[in-house]
Write an enzyme that holds these catalytic residues in place. Structure first.
Site, PDB file in Angstrom:
ATOM      1  N   GLY A  98     130.264  42.174  21.893  1.00 40.35           N
ATOM      2  CA  GLY A  98     129.856  42.484  20.517  1.00 40.35           C
ATOM      3  C   GLY A  98     130.890  42.015  19.504  1.00 40.35           C
ATOM      4  CG  LEU A  99     134.523  40.621  20.628  1.00 36.82           C
ATOM      5  CD1 LEU A  99     135.524  39.811  21.453  1.00 36.82           C
ATOM      6  CD2 LEU A  99     135.275  41.695  19.846  1.00 36.82           C
ATOM      7  N   GLY A 100     130.721  39.377  17.726  1.00 38.67           N
ATOM      8  CA  GLY A 100     130.151  38.615  16.600  1.00 38.67           C
ATOM      9  C   GLY A 100     129.829  37.171  16.900  1.00 38.67           C
ATOM     10  CB  SER A 101     128.734  35.342  19.942  1.00 36.86           C
ATOM     11  OG  SER A 101     127.822  36.290  20.371  1.00 36.86           O
ATOM     12  CB  SER A 102     124.786  36.111  15.994  1.00 38.20           C
ATOM     13  OG  SER A 102     124.368  36.773  17.141  1.00 38.20           O
ATOM     14  CB  ALA A 103     128.579  35.966  12.407  1.00 38.53           C
ATOM     15  CG  ASP A 145     128.373  39.451  11.240  1.00 36.29           C
ATOM     16  OD1 ASP A 145     128.064  39.278  10.036  1.00 36.29           O
ATOM     17  OD2 ASP A 145     127.518  39.658  12.127  1.00 36.29           O
TER      18      ASP A 145
END
Ligand code: PMV
Length: 313
Positions: A98-103, A145
């Site tokens: 959940g470290l923000g891969s989409s952003a 993010d």
């Protein structure tokens, strides 16, 4: 804007964007209140080259959701009227924590494309562009993010990105524990939205209180008062529990960290899973890690305050 084909294209470009950890202010930030977010030293890297093929080739190992990649490409082509096909490859150090891969993937793709087609995009333009794409795919989100992936460091983020201020990070020492469960960001944001509809006054008051904690946390970070920041994080966690977004596993990891001497500890992000963070001193760090592991948390080895999106030479 139309793309001028007389500009010489770079053939190959690699861009990397960092992941993030929410320090304080989650959920309230969706409604325009401020939050504090740090970029972490784990990167999402995108390599792009222009190809002569008719179709794009997209290789995204370990990525379960390609919607952000596809939408970033479609939006960029539309905006700049581009026709060229590309080969795009991603490599991720962000894992499933959940470290923000989409952003990060959205930001890295736009940055790489802007470079390869020699199209200047300021940080603010990049933010607005990437945030729009994330909103389109995900339907919700504050954009914190996206800002972390672009600006890096630790930032104070407010009014959905109208305000982005850099804060110093040095000395802020965090231990990060993964709960073993993937957080469902969209459903948690919707859960809070429903509560806000059902109990508007109560929930708005919680948001205002969280916002006040964030303002105080900003001061604590500026003055490097870690004890105070820890206390503020603990209060923030209490409000998140009131909102109903924490869970037993996160609570036990947070309690273990506090009992082992953390300045403060809280969940980070939407809740319901993903990670918790504990603010620690160098002295207490090891025993806090052990205490979190003892209750079943998995250590995530990251440092906060790294550089924002960059082109690799
Ligand atoms: O689940 P994460 O790590 O993407 O964090 C979500 C944070 C929220 O404030 C709940 C949503 C948002 O977009 O700000």
């Amino acid at each position: 804007m139309t793309h001028q084909s007389n500009i010489s294209h770079k053939k190959k470009v690699t861009a990397s964007a960092p992941g993030k950890l929410m320090i304080m202010g989650e959920h309230a930030v969706v409604y325009g209140y401020p939050c504090i977010v740090s970029a972490v030293n784990k990167y999402l890297t995108v390599k792009i080259n222009i190809s002569k093929e008719k179709k794009d080739i997209i290789i995204t190992p370990g990525f379960s959701d390609n919607r952000f990649v596809k939408e970033a490409l479609i939006s960029f082509r539309d905006k700049f009227s581009l026709k060229e096909s590309i080969v795009l490859k991603t490599r991720s150090e962000l894992g499933n924590f959940g470290l923000g891969s989409s952003a990060a993937v959205t930001v890295a793709i736009l940055k790489a494309l802007a470079k390869i087609f020699s199209l200047p995009l300021s940080r603010k333009e990049l933010f607005n562009f990437a945030y729009k794409i994330v909103q389109k795919v995900q339907g919700i989100g504050s954009g914190f993010d996206v800002a972390a992936a672009i600006y890096g460091g630790t930032i104070y983020f407010s009014k959905r990105g109208e305000v982005i201020e850099s804060l110093p990070t040095s000395g802020m020492n965090l231990v990060v524990g993964y709960s073993g469960v993937k957080a469902e960001t969209v459903s948690l944001v919707n859960l809070v939205r429903q509560k806000r509809r059902d109990y508007p006054k109560g929930i708005e008051e919680i948001f205002r209180n969280i916002a006040e904690l964030v303002e105080k946390a900003k001061m604590a970070i500026l003055t490097k008062d870690w004890e105070r920041l820890g206390t503020l994080m603990n209060f923030n966690q209490d409000y998140l529990e009131n909102l109903g977004v924490s869970n037993e596993k996160l609570n036990s990891m947070i309690l273990a960290a506090k009992n082992a001497g953390a300045y403060g500890a809280k969940l980070s992000g939407a809740g319901g899973g993903d990670c918790m963070i504990a603010l620690v001193s160098k002295k207490t760090e090891d025993s806090i890690k052990k205490a979190i592991e003892k209750v079943g948390g998995e250590m995530v080895d990251v440092k906060v305050g790294t550089e924002g999106v960059k082109i690799e030479q």
